[in-house]
Design an enzyme around this catalytic site. Structure first.
Site, mmCIF file in Angstrom:
data_model
loop_
_atom_site.group_PDB
_atom_site.id
_atom_site.type_symbol
_atom_site.label_atom_id
_atom_site.label_comp_id
_atom_site.label_asym_id
_atom_site.label_seq_id
_atom_site.Cartn_x
_atom_site.Cartn_y
_atom_site.Cartn_z
ATOM 1 N N LEU A 116 22.946 40.200 15.386
ATOM 2 C CA LEU A 116 22.552 40.826 13.909
ATOM 3 C C LEU A 116 21.093 41.147 13.578
ATOM 4 O O LEU A 116 20.602 42.048 13.666
ATOM 5 C CB LEU A 116 23.367 40.494 12.836
ATOM 6 C CG LEU A 116 23.185 41.148 11.326
ATOM 7 C CD1 LEU A 116 23.483 42.503 11.394
ATOM 8 C CD2 LEU A 116 23.739 40.259 10.255
ATOM 9 N N TYR A 117 20.408 40.112 13.525
ATOM 10 C CA TYR A 117 18.923 39.723 13.657
ATOM 11 C C TYR A 117 18.366 40.817 14.831
ATOM 12 O O TYR A 117 17.424 41.612 14.430
ATOM 13 C CB TYR A 117 18.570 38.641 13.518
ATOM 14 C CG TYR A 117 17.055 38.183 13.500
ATOM 15 C CD1 TYR A 117 16.116 39.003 12.799
ATOM 16 C CD2 TYR A 117 16.347 37.488 14.526
ATOM 17 C CE1 TYR A 117 14.690 38.754 12.682
ATOM 18 C CE2 TYR A 117 15.212 37.290 14.687
ATOM 19 C CZ TYR A 117 14.442 38.053 13.567
ATOM 20 O OH TYR A 117 12.989 37.772 13.714
#
Length: 249
Positions: free
Chosen positions: A156-157
């Site tokens: 996600l990051y």
């Protein structure tokens, strides 16, 4: 010759701690009027006080990067505080939750992309055209080494920062011909207030690179400072790794 940013205004998001704070300190030392931005007024005021005590010029403008109206307001208030112009934008603010894909709440996906992608997009949209009209400006986006490599729990990051890397190149193509340079730095593991919860995992992540240690915020800030000054006048659209040599292995 030491770069001189006297007369310029620099807006730095996420400037109340870590890489953003180190960048604020360094750009102020080069003569820039620094607009320190973050959510915590107490910490922001402390950063401003430190810069002023060292002889620099700074103001704090609060903003929540997860709130579109707050981001738009930040752009206008920063320009106002800077005497009508912002010449340097450093998109340092960001969030970096780690975890398994299947365990990621939908609202966390929305928040990460709002803070790490949408907020920089809105700030560039609000500030870069005026830079282009004046014929000069510099924008630096803070990415991450995991925007280019796959690591468990960092999808996600990493994907949000990968979007920022692509935007860096797109904005360089869009605004570069008008004199606005857009670049990015890609830090490796860096010891900041935000990474403290990682504990020994941060050192383990850093151990595989030639430097063999985690970076310090000041080391990332030094690369950002280079990119915003005339020393990097022929540098457009790059993603500068500041990762202890991760690319070498």
């Amino acid at each position: 010759m030491t770069p001189d940013l006297t007369g310029s205004t620099a807006l730095i998001t996420g400037a109340t701690s870590g890489i953003g704070k180190a960048t604020a300190d360094q750009l102020a030392a080069l003569g820039a009027h620094v607009i320190v931005s973050g959510r915590d007024k107490t910490r922001g005021d402390a950063v401003v006080a430190g810069i002023r005590a060292a002889g620099g010029t700074a103001d704090f403008v609060s903003a929540d990067l997860n709130d579109e109206d707050s981001v738009r307001n930040l752009a206008s208030r920063a320009a106002e505080a800077g005497g009508g112009h912002v010449d340097i934008l450093v998109n340092s603010g960001g969030i970096f939750p780690f975890g398994a894909t299947a365990d990621t709440p939908t609202e966390q996906i929305d928040e990460v992309f709002a803070v790490n992608v949408k907020a920089p997009y809105l700030l560039v949209a609000a500030l870069a055209p005026a830079m282009a009209e004046r014929g000069h400006g510099a924008i630096v986006n803070v990415a991450t080494m995991v925007s280019a490599i796959g690591m468990t729990g960092m999808g996600l990051y990493g994907s949000s920062k990968a979007a920022l890397v692509l935007l860096t190149k797109s904005w360089a193509a869009e605004f570069g011909p008008a004199g606005v340079r857009v670049n990015a730095v890609s830090p490796g593991p860096t010891r900041t207030e935000g990474t403290l919860p990682m504990g020994e995992a941060l050192d383990q992540l850093a151990a595989g690179a030639p430097a063999g240690r985690a970076g310090q915020p000041e080391e990332i800030a030094a690369a950002i400072s280079f990119l915003v000054t005339d020393q990097a006048s022929f540098v457009h659209g790059v993603v500068l790794p500041v990762d202890g040599g991760r690319l070498a292995v």
